[in-house]
Design a protein around this motif. Structure first.
Motif, PDB file in Angstrom:
ATOM      1  N   MET A   1       0.839  -1.147   0.160  1.00  0.00           N
ATOM      2  CA  MET A   1      -0.248   0.037  -0.070  1.00  0.00           C
ATOM      3  C   MET A   1       0.781   1.252  -0.026  1.00  0.00           C
ATOM      4  SD  MET A   1      -3.027  -0.283  -0.581  1.00  0.00           S
ATOM      5  CE  MET A   1      -3.195   1.597  -0.186  1.00  0.00           C
ATOM      6  N   ARG A   2       2.044   1.152   0.630  1.00  0.00           N
ATOM      7  CA  ARG A   2       2.835   2.451   0.805  1.00  0.00           C
ATOM      8  C   ARG A   2       3.403   2.683  -0.599  1.00  0.00           C
ATOM      9  NH1 ARG A   2       5.140   5.434   4.773  1.00  0.00           N
ATOM     10  NH2 ARG A   2       7.136   6.425   4.115  1.00  0.00           N
ATOM     11  N   VAL A   3       3.698   1.521  -1.230  1.00  0.00           N
ATOM     12  CA  VAL A   3       4.235   1.789  -2.653  1.00  0.00           C
ATOM     13  C   VAL A   3       3.314   2.294  -3.850  1.00  0.00           C
ATOM     14  CG1 VAL A   3       5.093   0.562  -4.820  1.00  0.00           C
ATOM     15  CG2 VAL A   3       6.048  -0.094  -2.362  1.00  0.00           C
ATOM     16  N   LEU A   4       1.934   1.737  -3.774  1.00  0.00           N
ATOM     17  CA  LEU A   4       0.789   2.353  -4.344  1.00  0.00           C
ATOM     18  C   LEU A   4       0.574   3.640  -3.908  1.00  0.00           C
ATOM     19  CD1 LEU A   4      -1.530  -0.771  -4.449  1.00  0.00           C
ATOM     20  CD2 LEU A   4      -0.175   0.039  -6.360  1.00  0.00           C
TER      21      LEU A   4
ATOM     22  N   LEU B   1      -6.320   0.884  -5.558  1.00  0.00           N
ATOM     23  CA  LEU B   1      -5.815   1.225  -4.502  1.00  0.00           C
ATOM     24  C   LEU B   1      -6.564   0.207  -3.526  1.00  0.00           C
ATOM     25  CD1 LEU B   1      -5.503   4.925  -4.172  1.00  0.00           C
ATOM     26  CD2 LEU B   1      -3.604   3.192  -4.285  1.00  0.00           C
ATOM     27  N   VAL B   2      -7.881   0.168  -3.787  1.00  0.00           N
ATOM     28  CA  VAL B   2      -8.701  -1.026  -3.000  1.00  0.00           C
ATOM     29  C   VAL B   2      -8.212  -2.202  -3.088  1.00  0.00           C
ATOM     30  CG1 VAL B   2     -11.244  -1.595  -2.558  1.00  0.00           C
ATOM     31  CG2 VAL B   2     -10.634   0.855  -3.079  1.00  0.00           C
ATOM     32  N   ALA B   3      -7.980  -2.752  -4.104  1.00  0.00           N
ATOM     33  CA  ALA B   3      -7.495  -4.195  -4.444  1.00  0.00           C
ATOM     34  C   ALA B   3      -6.227  -4.389  -3.855  1.00  0.00           C
ATOM     35  CB  ALA B   3      -7.459  -4.379  -6.062  1.00  0.00           C
ATOM     36  N   GLY B   4      -5.461  -3.310  -3.835  1.00  0.00           N
ATOM     37  CA  GLY B   4      -4.155  -3.467  -3.502  1.00  0.00           C
ATOM     38  C   GLY B   4      -4.239  -3.575  -1.749  1.00  0.00           C
ATOM     39  N   ALA B   5      -4.903  -2.912  -1.199  1.00  0.00           N
ATOM     40  CA  ALA B   5      -5.157  -2.692   0.198  1.00  0.00           C
ATOM     41  C   ALA B   5      -5.749  -3.995   0.867  1.00  0.00           C
ATOM     42  CB  ALA B   5      -6.302  -1.643   0.550  1.00  0.00           C
ATOM     43  N   VAL B   6      -6.851  -4.459  -0.007  1.00  0.00           N
ATOM     44  CA  VAL B   6      -7.506  -5.651   0.545  1.00  0.00           C
ATOM     45  C   VAL B   6      -6.672  -7.043   0.517  1.00  0.00           C
ATOM     46  CG1 VAL B   6      -9.456  -7.221   0.067  1.00  0.00           C
ATOM     47  CG2 VAL B   6     -10.042  -4.733   0.263  1.00  0.00           C
ATOM     48  N   SER B   7      -5.996  -6.978  -0.793  1.00  0.00           N
ATOM     49  CA  SER B   7      -5.061  -7.904  -1.031  1.00  0.00           C
ATOM     50  C   SER B   7      -4.034  -8.338  -0.185  1.00  0.00           C
ATOM     51  CB  SER B   7      -4.969  -8.103  -2.411  1.00  0.00           C
ATOM     52  OG  SER B   7      -3.904  -7.001  -2.878  1.00  0.00           O
TER      53      SER B   7
ATOM     54  N   GLU C   1       1.458  -9.798   6.256  1.00  0.00           N
ATOM     55  CA  GLU C   1       1.479  -9.144   7.648  1.00  0.00           C
ATOM     56  C   GLU C   1       1.731  -7.703   7.637  1.00  0.00           C
ATOM     57  OE1 GLU C   1       3.883 -11.549   9.867  1.00  0.00           O
ATOM     58  OE2 GLU C   1       2.742 -13.576   9.707  1.00  0.00           O
ATOM     59  N   GLU C   2       1.650  -7.179   6.491  1.00  0.00           N
ATOM     60  CA  GLU C   2       1.934  -5.776   6.402  1.00  0.00           C
ATOM     61  C   GLU C   2       0.621  -4.939   7.151  1.00  0.00           C
ATOM     62  OE1 GLU C   2       4.147  -5.801   2.026  1.00  0.00           O
ATOM     63  OE2 GLU C   2       2.568  -4.746   2.398  1.00  0.00           O
TER      64      GLU C   2
END
Length: 310
Positions: free
Chosen positions: A107-110, A263-269, A275-276
């Protein structure tokens, strides 16, 4: 009556297809980190992943070049140096994005990558002589605010990238902004040719870095390398043409907002499969960056641009 109903349903389906296309692309980009880390577990490093993945797109490039063989070199002649710069910029963008996904938190990268509206606004103002409207200034202020919150380093007392992943994500976002400025600049060149140039650029940059670094091929099976090639041949091609189709058949400001679903897909996945942990400052900074991206999308109402290379 039946024919009218059928035509209405067909019209609704036709109108919804670009939305589904963009949602598919955003979802795939949001989970793109997963196959990258999966390949890394089998020993395939980031530069080699980039090289194999984009080599997998060559079958589409060959088809495009064959179909446009009469016009291809003419189009290259329209803007040879900008297209060369586009290839290099695309190569830097795609290579650093993949490396960032392997080095940093998803998420930080995205979110840091989505600072690209900030860089795009500055590039347009400094180099393309675009006027800074009220909305553009709003994008700058909100995006800078989000960047400051995301990158704030308590020990230093000022914003600074925390690690290699942050640096790579920032470089990817800056190069993406430059890439799309070049897309606008080369408006006389067709999208298929520009897409081919962008893909070839990723092969060129990753291959050059492998060559000059003296990095040998990791001890991985032919099957693992084949998986990377297949990800490019299928996943990368689907993601790219889904975006191109959606943007072509929908106002750009709407498509840009839909693509934020990445971003939603990245956050959920990432929350589900890793464990991030997303820290409070990342939630706050990320929210500001998303707002800036939304404002940037609204700004495109004033200067629409259908070309988009991913």
């Amino acid at each position: 009556m039946g024919s009218i109903g059928d035509s209405d349903r067909a019209a609704k389906l036709h109108a919804a297809t670009p939305v589904f296309s963009l949602l598919l692309a955003a979802t795939l980009w949001g989970i793109f980190w997963f196959p990258l880390r999966w390949l890394e577990q089998f020993g395939l490093t980031g530069l080699w992943q980039t090289f194999f993945i984009y080599t997998g797109t060559l079958w589409v490039v060959i088809i495009i070049l064959w179909r446009q063989r009469l016009d291809f070199f003419r189009e290259l002649g329209l803007a040879p140096w900008p297209l060369l710069f586009m290839a290099l910029t695309s190569g830097v963008c795609n290579t650093t994005f993949i490396l960032a996904m392997l080095e940093g938190e998803v998420m930080r990268v995205l979110l840091l990558f989505y600072l690209s509206p900030l860089w795009a606004t500055l590039i347009g103002w400094l180099f393309l002589k675009e006027e800074l409207h009220v909305l553009s200034i709003g994008v700058l202020i909100v995006a800078i605010g989000g960047a400051v919150v995301m990158l704030w380093h308590p020990g230093m007392g000022y914003p600074w990238p925390a690690d290699k992943g942050d640096w790579l994500a920032l470089v990817a976002g800056i190069s993406f902004a430059i890439l799309n400025s070049l897309v606008r600049f080369t408006d006389r060149v067709s999208i298929p040719v520009k897409t081919s140039v962008a893909w070839f650029g990723a092969i060129l940059v990753s291959g050059s870095l492998i060559l000059f670094s003296g990095m040998g091929l990791p001890e991985v099976s032919f099957q693992v390398a084949g998986y990377a090639w297949l990800i490019g041949a299928l996943m990368m091609v689907i993601m790219t043409f889904s975006v191109v189709y959606g943007v072509t058949h929908m106002p750009v400001h709407r498509s840009a907002i839909i693509l934020l679903f990445e971003l939603v897909a990245g956050a959920v996945s990432s929350q589900w499969l890793t464990e991030e942990v997303i820290l409070p400052k990342e939630w706050i900074g990320g929210t500001l960056i998303v707002i800036a991206a939304w404002l940037s999308a609204r700004r495109q109402l004033q200067s629409p641009d259908k070309d988009l290379i991913v």
